[in-house]
Write a protein that holds these residues in place. Structure first.
Motif, PDB file in Angstrom:
ATOM      1  N   GLU A  11      -1.251   1.086  -9.246  1.00 55.07           N
ATOM      2  CA  GLU A  11      -1.765  -0.174  -8.719  1.00 55.07           C
ATOM      3  C   GLU A  11      -0.705  -1.228  -9.042  1.00 55.07           C
ATOM      4  O   GLU A  11      -0.385  -1.446 -10.216  1.00 55.07           O
ATOM      5  N   LYS A  18       0.830  -1.211   0.000  1.00 54.52           N
ATOM      6  CA  LYS A  18       0.000   0.000   0.000  1.00 54.52           C
ATOM      7  C   LYS A  18       0.864   1.261   0.000  1.00 54.52           C
ATOM      8  O   LYS A  18       0.541   2.241  -0.676  1.00 54.52           O
ATOM      9  N   ARG A  19       1.972   1.244   0.744  1.00 54.04           N
ATOM     10  CA  ARG A  19       2.869   2.392   0.782  1.00 54.04           C
ATOM     11  C   ARG A  19       3.411   2.693  -0.614  1.00 54.04           C
ATOM     12  O   ARG A  19       3.407   3.826  -1.068  1.00 54.04           O
ATOM     13  N   ARG A  20       3.838   1.646  -1.321  1.00 56.58           N
ATOM     14  CA  ARG A  20       4.340   1.840  -2.689  1.00 56.58           C
ATOM     15  C   ARG A  20       3.255   2.346  -3.619  1.00 56.58           C
ATOM     16  O   ARG A  20       3.510   3.202  -4.464  1.00 56.58           O
ATOM     17  N   GLU A  21       2.063   1.792  -3.474  1.00 54.02           N
ATOM     18  CA  GLU A  21       0.970   2.223  -4.339  1.00 54.02           C
ATOM     19  C   GLU A  21       0.628   3.698  -4.113  1.00 54.02           C
ATOM     20  O   GLU A  21       0.395   4.434  -5.065  1.00 54.02           O
ATOM     21  N   VAL A  22       0.628   4.123  -2.860  1.00 56.69           N
ATOM     22  CA  VAL A  22       0.316   5.520  -2.557  1.00 56.69           C
ATOM     23  C   VAL A  22       1.455   6.434  -2.998  1.00 56.69           C
ATOM     24  O   VAL A  22       1.219   7.476  -3.625  1.00 56.69           O
ATOM     25  N   ASP A  23       2.692   6.050  -2.696  1.00 57.06           N
ATOM     26  CA  ASP A  23       3.847   6.872  -3.065  1.00 57.06           C
ATOM     27  C   ASP A  23       3.950   7.076  -4.570  1.00 57.06           C
ATOM     28  O   ASP A  23       4.226   8.177  -5.037  1.00 57.06           O
ATOM     29  N   GLU A  24       3.745   6.008  -5.319  1.00 58.92           N
ATOM     30  CA  GLU A  24       3.927   6.062  -6.769  1.00 58.92           C
ATOM     31  C   GLU A  24       2.617   6.282  -7.525  1.00 58.92           C
ATOM     32  O   GLU A  24       2.629   6.374  -8.754  1.00 58.92           O
ATOM     33  N   ARG A  25       1.517   6.331  -6.800  1.00 61.62           N
ATOM     34  CA  ARG A  25       0.185   6.535  -7.392  1.00 61.62           C
ATOM     35  C   ARG A  25      -0.107   5.534  -8.518  1.00 61.62           C
ATOM     36  O   ARG A  25      -0.508   5.901  -9.623  1.00 61.62           O
TER      37      ARG A  25
END
Length: 149
Positions: free
Chosen positions: A43, A34-41
């Motif tokens: 999926e 989830k952190r990667r998904e939020v940081d990089e916007r």
């Protein structure tokens, strides 16, 4: 079923079975995804999810080495338990022979003539072998193959 879905299902199963150690590790995986998904916007797909798990495995191996060197076997045992859970999400590894065959095919495909072409060969191999082979070992085999080229 995608890897993220499998991880979420395993979390639910660990909750039901009251497996606290496994549950904590799975929650760490989900938090990192989830952190990667939020940081990089974005999926994350399965390849990117495997990369996240692979990075976490590398961190655990480093921690185990440090804890054992420091005489903290209790902490090393915790890391080893997390490593076992993380490893269960990795795709099946390739044998040395399979890796060697992939290296030879990549050297031939890139037209590599020597060690200076290592980047070309690794560029071909990395997407194919990510998560299925230790890239350090792959790199060593590429160096060996190109030294003889």
């Amino acid at each position: 079923m995608s890897l993220k879905t499998q991880i979420t299902d395993d979390m639910k199963a660990a909750m039901r079975a009251k497996e606290s150690g496994k549950l904590a590790t799975i929650r760490l995986i989900i938090a990192e995804i989830k952190r990667r998904e939020v940081d990089e916007r974005i999926e994350l797909d399965d390849v990117q999810t495997v990369a996240v798990v692979e990075k976490m495995i590398k961190q655990r191996k480093d921690s185990i080495t440090q804890f054992e060197a420091g005489g903290r076997q209790d902490l090393a045992d915790i890391e080893k338990a997390e490593l076992a859970v993380l490893s269960s999400y990795m795709p099946a590894g390739l044998s040395d022979e399979e890796i060697a065959a992939e290296v030879q095919a990549a050297v031939a495909a890139s037209g590599a003539a020597g060690p200076q072409d290592m980047g070309k060969v690794m560029g071909i191999l990395k997407p194919k072998l990510a998560g299925r082979a230790d890239m350090t070992a792959v790199s060593a085999q590429v160096k060996k193959a190109l030294a003889g080229a």
